[in-house]
Enzyme design. Sequence first.
Site, PDB file in Angstrom:
ATOM      1  N   ASP A  31    -100.133  29.440  12.777  1.00  0.00           N
ATOM      2  CA  ASP A  31    -101.315  28.989  12.037  1.00  0.00           C
ATOM      3  C   ASP A  31    -102.115  30.219  11.581  1.00  0.00           C
ATOM      4  O   ASP A  31    -102.295  31.177  12.333  1.00  0.00           O
ATOM      5  CB  ASP A  31    -102.182  28.099  12.936  1.00  0.00           C
ATOM      6  CG  ASP A  31    -103.224  27.327  12.156  1.00  0.00           C
ATOM      7  OD1 ASP A  31    -103.131  26.084  12.105  1.00  0.00           O
ATOM      8  OD2 ASP A  31    -104.143  27.967  11.603  1.00  0.00           O
ATOM      9  N   ASN A  87    -103.452  15.739  13.484  1.00  0.00           N
ATOM     10  CA  ASN A  87    -104.661  15.209  12.875  1.00  0.00           C
ATOM     11  C   ASN A  87    -104.266  14.294  11.717  1.00  0.00           C
ATOM     12  O   ASN A  87    -103.399  14.654  10.914  1.00  0.00           O
ATOM     13  CB  ASN A  87    -105.539  16.356  12.367  1.00  0.00           C
ATOM     14  CG  ASN A  87    -106.034  17.238  13.505  1.00  0.00           C
ATOM     15  OD1 ASN A  87    -106.311  16.757  14.596  1.00  0.00           O
ATOM     16  ND2 ASN A  87    -106.127  18.541  13.259  1.00  0.00           N
ATOM     17  N   GLY A  93    -109.571  14.852  11.054  1.00  0.00           N
ATOM     18  CA  GLY A  93    -109.709  16.287  10.844  1.00  0.00           C
ATOM     19  C   GLY A  93    -108.559  16.920  10.087  1.00  0.00           C
ATOM     20  O   GLY A  93    -108.399  18.145  10.093  1.00  0.00           O
ATOM     21  N   HIS A 100     -98.218  17.557   9.956  1.00  0.00           N
ATOM     22  CA  HIS A 100     -97.959  18.755  10.745  1.00  0.00           C
ATOM     23  C   HIS A 100     -98.416  18.541  12.177  1.00  0.00           C
ATOM     24  O   HIS A 100     -99.419  17.883  12.431  1.00  0.00           O
ATOM     25  CB  HIS A 100     -98.633  19.995  10.146  1.00  0.00           C
ATOM     26  CG  HIS A 100    -100.065  19.817   9.785  1.00  0.00           C
ATOM     27  ND1 HIS A 100    -100.480  19.121   8.668  1.00  0.00           N
ATOM     28  CD2 HIS A 100    -101.208  20.225  10.406  1.00  0.00           C
ATOM     29  CE1 HIS A 100    -101.795  19.126   8.603  1.00  0.00           C
ATOM     30  NE2 HIS A 100    -102.268  19.783   9.652  1.00  0.00           N
TER      31      HIS A 100
END
Length: 114
Positions: A31, A87, A93, A100
Amino acid sequence: MLADNIFAKIIEGKIPARIIHDDAHCLAFHDVHPQAPVHVLIIPKKIIPTHDTLTAEDGPLVGHLNLVAVKLAGELGLADGYRLVINCKDQGGQTVPHLHMHLMGGRPLHWPPG
Ligand code: DGP
């Protein structure tokens, strides 16, 4: 073009990512805004915008994403535990409209999340 979002572009190789797993069905990469010492995203190569658009035919793919998470957790030294997060849409969110799974670990993670 797969779709007009950042993860589709990563799948197509149009923008770079720190990829740590690549197979016929999914991709995993670090990330760009890590929230823990280990923060990896595992994404299907199939276009699936949100968790609630999964269908019965995606069952094996969902299983595969989870098994890749197990493999990566081992490779990334998360023997003491980790968290998997998906999410879904605005209230969940989700900011990138391509399914993912977040794999996070390397520090104690608190509950409940914000
Ligand atoms: P979510 O909020 O669940 O949709 O998570 C999206 C995550 O994607 C967020 O933690 C930041 C990450 N992210 C956004 N853009 C990029 C990018 O271009 N590259 C990488 N590696 N991660 C990204």
